[in-house]
Design an enzyme around this catalytic site. Sequence first.
Site, mmCIF file in Angstrom:
data_model
loop_
_atom_site.group_PDB
_atom_site.id
_atom_site.type_symbol
_atom_site.label_atom_id
_atom_site.label_comp_id
_atom_site.label_asym_id
_atom_site.label_seq_id
_atom_site.Cartn_x
_atom_site.Cartn_y
_atom_site.Cartn_z
ATOM 1 N N LYS A 52 -31.133 4.986 13.258
ATOM 2 C CA LYS A 52 -29.857 5.144 13.973
ATOM 3 C C LYS A 52 -30.099 5.503 15.435
ATOM 4 O O LYS A 52 -29.455 4.954 16.335
ATOM 5 C CB LYS A 52 -28.991 6.199 13.258
ATOM 6 C CG LYS A 52 -28.543 5.721 11.884
ATOM 7 C CD LYS A 52 -27.937 6.797 10.998
ATOM 8 C CE LYS A 52 -27.740 6.233 9.585
ATOM 9 N NZ LYS A 52 -27.051 7.159 8.683
ATOM 10 N N GLN A 96 -26.100 13.248 8.315
ATOM 11 C CA GLN A 96 -26.878 12.416 7.396
ATOM 12 C C GLN A 96 -26.764 12.963 5.981
ATOM 13 O O GLN A 96 -27.046 14.130 5.736
ATOM 14 C CB GLN A 96 -28.349 12.369 7.862
ATOM 15 C CG GLN A 96 -29.225 11.462 7.018
ATOM 16 C CD GLN A 96 -28.798 10.000 7.099
ATOM 17 O OE1 GLN A 96 -28.449 9.495 8.168
ATOM 18 N NE2 GLN A 96 -28.805 9.315 5.968
ATOM 19 N N ASP A 119 -18.837 7.346 10.529
ATOM 20 C CA ASP A 119 -19.252 6.912 9.187
ATOM 21 C C ASP A 119 -18.055 6.405 8.372
ATOM 22 O O ASP A 119 -18.240 5.757 7.345
ATOM 23 C CB ASP A 119 -19.921 8.070 8.418
ATOM 24 C CG ASP A 119 -21.439 8.046 8.523
ATOM 25 O OD1 ASP A 119 -22.005 6.959 8.776
ATOM 26 O OD2 ASP A 119 -22.062 9.115 8.327
HETATM 27 C C1 BQF Z 1 -33.887 -2.703 5.882
HETATM 28 C C2 BQF Z 1 -28.965 4.929 2.834
HETATM 29 C C3 BQF Z 1 -29.029 5.396 0.481
HETATM 30 C C4 BQF Z 1 -28.594 6.692 0.711
HETATM 31 C C5 BQF Z 1 -28.331 7.121 2.000
HETATM 32 C C6 BQF Z 1 -32.728 -1.134 7.443
HETATM 33 C C7 BQF Z 1 -31.814 0.957 6.672
HETATM 34 C C8 BQF Z 1 -32.304 0.691 5.411
HETATM 35 C C9 BQF Z 1 -32.974 -0.503 5.148
HETATM 36 C C10 BQF Z 1 -31.083 2.222 6.964
HETATM 37 C C11 BQF Z 1 -29.165 4.047 3.989
HETATM 38 C C12 BQF Z 1 -29.634 2.640 3.805
HETATM 39 C C13 BQF Z 1 -28.955 4.579 5.260
HETATM 40 C C14 BQF Z 1 -33.201 -1.398 6.163
HETATM 41 C C15 BQF Z 1 -29.224 3.777 6.511
HETATM 42 C C16 BQF Z 1 -29.466 1.831 5.082
HETATM 43 O O1 BQF Z 1 -34.543 -3.244 6.777
HETATM 44 O O2 BQF Z 1 -33.727 -3.205 4.766
HETATM 45 C C17 BQF Z 1 -32.031 0.042 7.695
HETATM 46 O O3 BQF Z 1 -31.444 2.913 7.888
HETATM 47 N N1 BQF Z 1 -29.964 2.579 6.223
HETATM 48 C C18 BQF Z 1 -28.486 5.915 5.397
HETATM 49 O O4 BQF Z 1 -28.263 6.400 6.501
HETATM 50 O O5 BQF Z 1 -28.279 6.669 4.318
HETATM 51 C C19 BQF Z 1 -28.519 6.242 3.053
HETATM 52 C C20 BQF Z 1 -29.215 4.509 1.531
#
Ligand code: BQF
Length: 282
Positions: A52, A96, A119
Amino acid sequence: MAQLIDGKRISQEIKDELKVKVAELKAQGKTGALAVIQVGEDPASSVYVRNKKNACAYIGIESLSYELPKETTQQELLDLIEKLNADSHVRGILVQLPVPAHIDENAIIRAIRPDKDVDGFHPQSVGAMTIGQKGFLPCTPAGIIQLLKRSGIEIAGKHCVVIGRSNIVGKPMALLLLHENGTVTIAHSKTRNLKELCKEADILVVAMGKPRFIGADYVKEGAVVIDVGIHRNENNKLCGDVKFEEVEPLASAITPVPGGVGPMTIAMLMNNCVESIAENEG
Ligand code: BQF
């Protein structure tokens, strides 16, 4: 052979569009920052937070980092949110998730000013989305709608089956597909005949949180398959809820993991931040 829905490329396209918008806003004197709060040091969360902050830097908006120890009390976190709510330079506030168990996640979400709720988790944002009014959309479902639209996949009239009913993905996903005139079914852990139901889907969105659960026997020939799952296997490699290599030959289009839905979540977060900066009056 299925069309590969390339979330990495599409998210890059969106971030490049946003980068131009941010420069235009800056020229009008409109700037602002995203505050990113992490409580504790869960390694997966740290990766997401870094993604992020990197995206903010790429499109040209400031990010403010708050790394709080896992012992942080709920009141301390609420006090920080109150301070950020009152700071007019801060245009987005993101806590987060998950937060440590001694903190009430809902109380935290409710404390964020809805006009900084990038969000899209605040009850006001959820309510607005539900009745199709203006407000921030939750990033993962909004990203999936963008993936479908930018891949030329029509939603209207299609039978969309969403597996999973979380507040963050499944429930809002079903609503956004409905707003696009899809015919929507939500399946979950208590659903009977899951396999047969999934086989009816023209568009199957899998957000069940079970690594490599969905095989070819759950998918109709020619279906579009969107995999929201993200897991690490024994070899520390990422995999989804779908057995990609088994489903891919059957599907008409499919998202990979990594590089499918994940990057779109980040791009949509950036989209919400830019919207928030654009609409800031003071
Ligand atoms: C990729 C998330 C579960 C629980 C809380 C790129 C992200 C992930 C994968 C990423 C996720 C999942 C995020 C890829 C943010 C997605 O290249 O496949 C980016 O940063 N995510 C989160 O903030 O909280 C979570 C999944």
